[in-house]
Design a protein around this motif. Structure first.
Motif: not given
Length: 209
Positions: A101, A104, A115, A119-120, A122-123, A129
């Motif tokens: 976070d 982010r 952002r 997120d991409n 991170h995935r 999480e």
């Protein structure tokens, strides 16, 4: 849950008291007989600690936001592989001072519209999480004053000033709304013991559940 353990992160603006509260929570849970791993980001593993020195020291314009995203993600991957996931698989409680976070917010939102990039990545590279995120919330001017008073060497982000802290606080509050199932907001403007009591109640309730 992540593995068989419980993964707890602390988030908030600089100077909000996250590190202190993470330590106090670890002490609280250890006293209750829990097996706890207290860690931090960036850092928490040998390789990630080396990257920490790169991203938290030096002038504010040392890295672009895009480069920082890559560095933080690399540090987080090493941290996950070597520290977080093994502890969770062993049934331990992992308490982490910052996690995804913060990326982010710092790189994905407050320093550009990145952002989606955060997120991409991170995935693709992390895929985990926290089970519970404790947001220590406080006014930006108060937090920045605390952070700068430390006079340490890791002040690169504090040097961006109060405008960044204001954007960060707003962004964290938005994240708490976006992910209400894992975020709990704690009033960080209270005395340290009062904040710690609120944190302990929130975590104890989750452990019972």
């Amino acid at each position: 849950m992540s593995g068989t353990g419980l993964f707890i992160s602390f988030e908030g603006i600089d100077g909000s008291g996250k590190s202190t509260q993470a330590r106090l929570l670890a002490d609280h849970l250890i006293a209750k007989g829990r097996d706890v791993v207290l860690t931090r980001e960036p850092g928490g593993s040998p390789g990630a600690e080396e990257i920490r020195a790169l991203v938290l020291q030096g002038s504010p314009d040392r890295w672009s936001a895009e480069t920082e995203i890559l560095l933080f993600t690399a540090a987080r991957r090493d941290h996950l592989e070597r520290t977080i996931q093994p502890a969770l698989d062993a049934g331990k409680v992992v308490i982490c001072d910052r996690f995804a976070d913060s990326t982010r917010m710092y790189q994905g939102l407050s320093r550009g519209d990145l952002r989606g990039t955060v997120d991409n990545l991170h995935r693709l590279m992390i895929g985990v999480e926290p089970d519970l995120t404790l947001l220590i919330d406080m006014p930006p001017d108060q937090g920045l004053s605390r952070a700068l008073s430390r006079q340490g060497v890791e002040e690169r982000f504090e040097e961006f000033g109060e405008d960044l802290q204001k954007a960060m606080r707003a962004g964290f509050l938005d994240l708490a709304t976006e992910f209400p199932e894992r975020f709990i907001k704690i009033n960080g403007a209270q005395e340290i013991d009062a904040v710690a009591a609120d944190v302990a109640r929130a975590v104890d309730a989750r452990l019972v559940a």
